[in-house]
Enzyme design. Structure first.
Site, PDB file in Angstrom:
ATOM      1  N   SER A 163       0.835  -1.199   0.000  1.00  0.00           N
ATOM      2  CA  SER A 163       0.000   0.000   0.000  1.00  0.00           C
ATOM      3  C   SER A 163       0.872   1.251   0.000  1.00  0.00           C
ATOM      4  O   SER A 163       1.985   1.246   0.556  1.00  0.00           O
ATOM      5  CB  SER A 163      -0.904   0.014   1.238  1.00  0.00           C
ATOM      6  OG  SER A 163      -1.566   1.259   1.374  1.00  0.00           O
ATOM      7  N   TYR A 177      -1.890  -0.687  10.209  1.00  0.00           N
ATOM      8  CA  TYR A 177      -1.939  -0.990   8.773  1.00  0.00           C
ATOM      9  C   TYR A 177      -0.725  -0.411   8.055  1.00  0.00           C
ATOM     10  O   TYR A 177      -0.051  -1.112   7.287  1.00  0.00           O
ATOM     11  CB  TYR A 177      -3.236  -0.441   8.177  1.00  0.00           C
ATOM     12  CG  TYR A 177      -3.413  -0.733   6.707  1.00  0.00           C
ATOM     13  CD1 TYR A 177      -3.891  -1.968   6.288  1.00  0.00           C
ATOM     14  CD2 TYR A 177      -3.109   0.226   5.743  1.00  0.00           C
ATOM     15  CE1 TYR A 177      -4.055  -2.246   4.936  1.00  0.00           C
ATOM     16  CE2 TYR A 177      -3.268  -0.042   4.393  1.00  0.00           C
ATOM     17  CZ  TYR A 177      -3.748  -1.277   3.995  1.00  0.00           C
ATOM     18  OH  TYR A 177      -3.903  -1.553   2.661  1.00  0.00           O
TER      19      TYR A 177
END
Length: 276
Positions: A163, A177
């Site tokens: 990501s 995350y």
């Protein structure tokens, strides 16, 4: 380069592929691309129902096949069961797509320990666990095409779905995350360096904003703002991530190892509008 080599430059027909988190979202986008291009794709996700429905849907696309092996990747026992099930069906694995993941957003003061553990376990630790357990199948996949002068003709591929939050600091409260994805990017490089001589390359696709169940709430509330920060003025599409995965899995991407590809429309390099 012959015309035949050019025609097959992006080909993945006949390859065996495993996509975790493959029943929906980016995982399903990637699995669909492999099936449409003639690969045999195994998808895994926690929900047996979702896995089965998606497998049937993708099989109808052809010319490849899709097989569901549901598994809860949070649990070590389920990882082992997945590996055992795949090993009973295949003697080799050519492409492993580590896509399964989760997110937890909470204010810094209130972020729970269990949330941090859950996110790091699935998004980082289980990527290592599954890859480790699948090494015999990946080595077999690399060996199938043979070697020449100590060079594997068609390496096995590990594709980790990262990501942009692991490359830049996000402006929202997804602490575990972003940390897990940053760790995943580095793990991928480490694996590439260690496994490259064995005919297994490892790369990361660091995704920007794509429409999925994971991002649905965020895009509903701030989607316009996010798009305004993307120089190409749009969200990612299935074709975008499918193309990147096919490139990395085909002859075209065989020399790519240890790379992190930002698939974000330029989000990370966005510049303020010119005042000229």
């Amino acid at each position: 380069m012959t015309s035949l080599q050019i025609e097959n430059l992006f080909g993945v027909a006949g390859k065996v592929v495993l996509v975790t988190g493959g029943s929906r979202g980016i995982g399903k986008m990637i699995a669909s691309a492999f099936v449409r291009n003639g690969a045999k794709v195994y998808i895994s996700a926690r929900s047996s129902k979702d896995c089965d429905v998606t497998a049937q849907e993708l099989c109808a696309l052809g010319p490849g096949k899709c097989v569901a092996i549901p598994a809860d990747m949070q649990k070590m026992s389920e990882v082992e069961r997945l590996v055992t099930a795949l090993s009973s069906k295949e003697k080799a694995l050519h492409v492993l797509v580590n896509n399964a993941g989760t997110v937890w957003a909470e204010s810094l003061d209130d972020y729970p320990d269990e949330g941090f553990t859950k996110v790091l376990t699935l998004n980082l630790q289980r990527v290592f666990t599954l890859t480790q357990k699948l090494l015999p199948l990946l080595r077999a996949g690399a060996s199938q095409a043979g070697q020449e002068n100590n060079v594997y003709k068609d390496p096995a591929r590990i594709i980790n779905i990262g990501s942009v939050e692991g490359l830049g600091v996000p402006d929202h409260d997804t602490y575990a995350y972003s940390a897990a994805k940053a760790g995943l990017h580095h793990l991928s490089r480490h694996l590439g360096g260690r496994l490259g001589p064995e005919g297994i390359v490892s790369n990361t696709i660091a995704c920007g904003a794509f429409q999925s169940k994971m991002t649905a709430q965020m895009l509903e509330t701030t989607g316009d703002v996010i798009v305004s920060q993307v120089p190409t003025n749009r969200l990612g599409t299935p074709e975008d991530v499918a193309g990147a995965a096919l490139f990395l899995s085909s002859r075209a991407g065989a020399y790519v190892n240890g790379a992190t590809i930002a698939l974000d429309g330029g989000f990370l390099v966005n510049m303020p509008a010119s005042k000229l």
